[in-house]
Design an enzyme around this catalytic site. Sequence first.
Site, PDB file in Angstrom:
ATOM      1  N   GLY A 235     -39.928   9.842   2.147  1.00  0.00           N
ATOM      2  CA  GLY A 235     -40.468  10.756   1.156  1.00  0.00           C
ATOM      3  C   GLY A 235     -40.921  12.033   1.812  1.00  0.00           C
ATOM      4  N   SER A 236     -40.915  13.143   1.036  1.00  0.00           N
ATOM      5  CA  SER A 236     -41.311  14.435   1.587  1.00  0.00           C
ATOM      6  C   SER A 236     -42.009  15.222   0.500  1.00  0.00           C
ATOM      7  CB  SER A 236     -40.085  15.203   2.097  1.00  0.00           C
ATOM      8  OG  SER A 236     -40.451  16.484   2.551  1.00  0.00           O
ATOM      9  N   GLY A 237     -43.033  15.962   0.883  1.00  0.00           N
ATOM     10  CA  GLY A 237     -43.791  16.751  -0.066  1.00  0.00           C
ATOM     11  C   GLY A 237     -44.165  18.096   0.499  1.00  0.00           C
ATOM     12  N   ALA A 238     -45.171  18.717  -0.167  1.00  0.00           N
ATOM     13  CA  ALA A 238     -45.573  20.058   0.235  1.00  0.00           C
ATOM     14  C   ALA A 238     -46.267  20.069   1.584  1.00  0.00           C
ATOM     15  CB  ALA A 238     -46.495  20.657  -0.835  1.00  0.00           C
ATOM     16  N   PHE A 239     -46.935  18.964   1.931  1.00  0.00           N
ATOM     17  CA  PHE A 239     -47.747  18.961   3.148  1.00  0.00           C
ATOM     18  C   PHE A 239     -47.137  18.141   4.283  1.00  0.00           C
ATOM     19  CE2 PHE A 239     -50.591  19.306  -0.525  1.00  0.00           C
ATOM     20  CZ  PHE A 239     -51.145  20.553  -0.277  1.00  0.00           C
ATOM     21  N   GLY A 240     -46.365  17.126   3.949  1.00  0.00           N
ATOM     22  CA  GLY A 240     -45.867  16.280   5.018  1.00  0.00           C
ATOM     23  C   GLY A 240     -44.769  15.371   4.542  1.00  0.00           C
TER      24      GLY A 240
ATOM     25  N   VAL B 144     -43.113  10.984   4.917  1.00  0.00           N
ATOM     26  CA  VAL B 144     -43.241   9.600   5.346  1.00  0.00           C
ATOM     27  C   VAL B 144     -41.878   9.168   5.873  1.00  0.00           C
ATOM     28  CG1 VAL B 144     -43.693   7.233   4.638  1.00  0.00           C
ATOM     29  CG2 VAL B 144     -45.066   9.077   3.724  1.00  0.00           C
TER      30      VAL B 144
ATOM     31  N   LYS C 134     -46.682   8.204   8.478  1.00  0.00           N
ATOM     32  CA  LYS C 134     -47.123   9.334   7.677  1.00  0.00           C
ATOM     33  C   LYS C 134     -47.477  10.484   8.618  1.00  0.00           C
ATOM     34  CE  LYS C 134     -50.311  10.000   3.792  1.00  0.00           C
ATOM     35  NZ  LYS C 134     -51.386   9.330   3.010  1.00  0.00           N
TER      36      LYS C 134
ATOM     37  N   ASP D  13     -55.422   8.818  -8.311  1.00  0.00           N
ATOM     38  CA  ASP D  13     -54.019   8.944  -8.731  1.00  0.00           C
ATOM     39  C   ASP D  13     -53.380   7.564  -8.800  1.00  0.00           C
ATOM     40  OD1 ASP D  13     -51.634  10.010  -9.495  1.00  0.00           O
ATOM     41  OD2 ASP D  13     -51.098  10.854  -7.555  1.00  0.00           O
TER      42      ASP D  13
END
Length: 966
Positions: free
Chosen positions: A561-566, A568, A588, A763
Site C-alpha cells: 500500500g502507498s499513501g501521501a506520507f509513506g 507498507v 511500514k 478510523d
Amino acid sequence: MHSSDAFWTSAFVLFLLQCGAQSSGSTERRPRCATDGSTMRCVLEEADVFSSDPVKLGGIEGQTVDVYTKCQQSNSERFECLCYQRINASMQPLQHFEREHTNGTHTVMCGNYSVTVDEPPQRRPSVPVIKAIAIRVRFAQLVCVSEGNPRPNIKWYNGKDPKESKEEKWNRAKSIVKSLPDPNVKCCASNVLGEECTAVYYHDLDTQVDDQKGQIFLTSGQSLLLQCKKESNKDPKLRWLLNNTAISGVTSLYFRDWMEYLSIESVNVTHSGEYICKSKSNHSVNTYVKVFDNDKIDVLQLNENSSILAQNKASFCFQALVFSHPKAQCHWITPNQSKIECEETHYHPYNSSFKLCNPDPGQYQLKLDTQEYSVIRNLSLCISDIPSINVSTNSSFITCKTQSSKPTALSWKICPSHLKNIDSEDWKEIPVALSEFPDSDQFCQKKITFDQPRSHKENHLIKCCITNVAGTHCSEQILLQTNSYTEYIVCLVVIISLFMIIFVLIVYIRVKKPVYQSQIQMIQMVGPNDNDYIYIDFREFKYDPKWEFPRENLELGKMLGSGAFGMVMQATAYGISKPGVSIQVAVKMLKEKHQAMEKEALMSELKMLTHIGNHENIVNLLGACTSTGPVYLIFQYCCNGDLLNYLKSNREHFHKYLTDAFNRDRFRGLYHNFQQKRNSSEFVESNDNSHMHITPETKEQENEALLSSSISSVSTIEEMLKCDSDLQEEELQSLTYDDLLSFSFQVAKGMEFLSAKNCIHRDLAARNVLVTLGRRVKIGDFGLARDIEHDSNYVVRGNVRLPVKWMAPESIFKGVYTMQSDVWAYGILLWEIFSLGVTPYPGITVNNTFYTMIESGYHMEQPYYAADSLYKVMCHCWSLDPVDRPCFSKLVAFMEKKLAALEERLYYNVGGYSYNDIIYQNPPVTPDATLEEELQSSPENSLEPKNSDESNTTEDLGSVRPQPGV
C-alpha cells in the site's frame, strides 16, 4: 548382551550424571561407589535404574569411572548390563568424551534407560584462600585453596616449592608449603579463564621496628594472612593485636627465625582496623586493614573538561589517577565509540595512573571494570584555533560571521576613513553583548553571527573582533561609503519583501499538506466530562532498544500500500521469531522525501505501540529499524488482506442455509469454523449435552470432521509462518453466518483492549481490519499508507479529508474523538460486515443534506444478512448521545453470547438439521450493488422473523433511548 558378570569401562570427564526423569522437589540417590584415586567404580542397583529420582555420580577430571548396571531377566536371574552412547540414533559403545565434542551434554543408554551427562559451565578461579595451620609445636604450614572450572593449577611465588596438590573436589585445588621467613610470598590459582592471587603480608621486626607497613585493602569474603618475623635465640613472645585487642595466632620456628601468623579465612567489615605485631621487648610494627563490602573503584584525579590551543594538541594527554580493589581493567571510549585499552604509566598498590595522549576533540569516556563493579566518567576536549572572520554588508546592516570556540568577548571597531596614518587609539570599540550561539559540525565550535546597523552619515572603516582562549583576533577592515538613496531603497525592499512574505504565507496555508499523524491515539482525561481529554505526546518518551531489529536481516519485497506520507511493504524477516527461521512481515515506512516532523510522528507511533502492548486482534508490532537509515516499523503480515475486500470476494461463497454449507463442504467447512472457535475462543462455555440427540452415524461424521480440522488456535508466530506456506490453498471457501459473528466479536475484543489502554482509533472500518489464516481478524492503522486523495470514503471537510460516513456526530461537528465515538464507528463496521462489504449509507451523497440527516438521528436500514438483535445493537451504537452507547466490554459480552448460542444450536441440530432462527441462502452476487438493490430480490430471500430468544439478547447492553428516523 551377556548374562555373565561383564562390565564395560569408559574414561571421560564426568561432572554430573543424572539417571531417570528429574522433577521439581526430587531427592538425590547415591549409588555404591569406591575409588582408589585413579579409578572410581559405581554400581547402579535396579532401584537406581528404574527410579524416577535423579542418580548422581561425582567424578574427578581425568579419572576413570567404571559403571555397572544390574537388570532382571525373565527367569529372574540378575546380570550386569552395559552402557552405550547414543550417537546419531545408533547405539555405540561409550568412548572417551573430549570436551570439545560434548557441548556440555550427552546421553548414555544403560539397558533401556538413559543417563544424561551434564558439564557445568566454566568459571575462572576464585581468589585463593590462604591460611597458616599448626602441624606440631612451633611448626606451621601454609595452605592455599581455590575453586574453578576447569580445576585451577596452584603456584607459589618467591621460591616456594609446593608439596603435592590435594584435590578435595573435581573443581577444587589445594596446595601446602612449609612456613619459611620469606617476604613477598603469594599463592596464585590459574586456569584457561584467568588467574587470581593472594599475598602473605610479611612484617620483619628486625628491620621495621616501630614502623608503619602501610595499608591493606580487602573485599568481604577474602582471606587475610599476616606474618610477623623476628630473629632471636629465645622465644620473643610475638603476638598480634587488632585495635589493641590481642588475637591468637600460629607460631612457627625456622632455625633462629621466630614467626607469628594471623589467619582469617573470610574477612568482613568488622575486621577493618589497625593490626600491630609486638614482641616481649615491645618492638612493634603496625599495618592498617580496610575491608570493603564490594569491589571498590575511586577516580582520584581526572581532567574532565579540557580546552587547549591547536598548537598544544600534540603534547596534551588525558590523565587519570584511579584507586581500585581489586585492580580494575581500564578502557578509553572515543567519540566514534571505539574502545582503546588504557596505557598504565604508574602502579602503586591499589593506585594506578592512566593516560591518553594526542586525542582528537570530542566527548570521551573512561571505563573502569572489576568483575563485580563498573565506573564510567565523561571527559571532553575542546581545541581552539585562530578563527577565520568574514565581514559582509548590505544597505542596512554589517554582518560578522565566524566559527570559534565559545567567545569571551565580541566587538566592532570603527575608524574615520579620512585619516592617513591610523593608530590603534583611533579605533572606536563598540562591545557586542554575548548570547547563545548554535553549535557547528566541529566539537565545541560555535557558529557566531552578529550584526551592526549601518551608518550613512560619513565614510568610515570598520572591522569586527572576537576574543577566545586563543586570544583576540579581528577581521580585515572594510570601507563603508554613504549613499543618499540608500534609505529609500532599503524601505522599498523591505515593503516588497513584506508583501512577498504575506503572499507566500497565504499560498502556503491554502495548499499546505497535513502532516502525518497516527490514527490510533492514546488520550488522558483532564476533566470531569468525557470530552475533557488531551492526546498523550510520545515524542519525549524513550524508545526501548530491545525492539531494535538488525536492518540486514530484513529483505523488502513488493509494495502492499502507498499513501501521501509513506508506504507498507511486504518483507522477509530472518530470525525475528526465533533463530534460523524466516517469516513474512509487513514493513511500514515513510516516503523517501519526508519532513522531519513526519519522522518524529512515526517514532512517536513506535513508542506508543511498544507502550500499548500486544493483542491477538491487533496488528502487533514485531520490531523496528531506527538507526543508520530510514525508520522501519515491522508488523505482522496478514495474508488474506483487508476485511472489506475479503467480504466482497467471498460473497458468492456465503451460505444462508446451513444445509448448503454441510452439503458443499461435506461437514468439513462448518465444523472447521466452529471447532476453531471452540479451541481458540475465550468465551465458549462448556454446555450440558444431555439434551442433544445425535445418531451414531452423525457422531462418527462429527469425529471425522473434528479430526480433519487442520487449523486450531495458533500463536502469532505460527500464524505468520503458515502465511508463508502453501496452507493458504487449504483455506475453506464457505462463508457462514457464524463467520460474520466471529468477525464482529474479534473486532470488539480488539477495541476493548485499546479502550482499556485509553486508546482511540478514529478510523475504525472494514478497510482497516486485516484477515489472516483461520479467519482471525486484526485491527490496524493504515493512515500512513492510505491514498485518501483517491479514496471516495474520505471526504474533504475544512482542510482535511475525513471518513465522515464512519464518524460520530460529535466527531464530525465538534472534532471530539473518544471511546464512544469509536463505538459509533463499530456500529457502522457491523453494518459493513452483515451487508458483506456494501458501502454505508448506500446511494446517499455526503453533502449538507447528509449532515442534517446525521444530526437528526437518521439510521440505516437493517442489513440483508443481520438478525433483528444485531440490528438493535447497531442502533444502540448510533445513539446521538455518547452516554447512551454501549461500551466495548458489553459489546464483547453480547457477541460472545450470540456465538455460544449459535454453536449450541448447531450441535443440537446436526443430526436431523432444522434451524428456525436464521435461514441461510445464497444471495445474488452484485459486488458494487447498493443495499436497496440487494433487497430487491424475491420474497423468499427476505429475512424471516427471528426467535424471541434472540430479540432479548440486547438486554445486557442496558436501556437505550429511542432514536428518531428520517
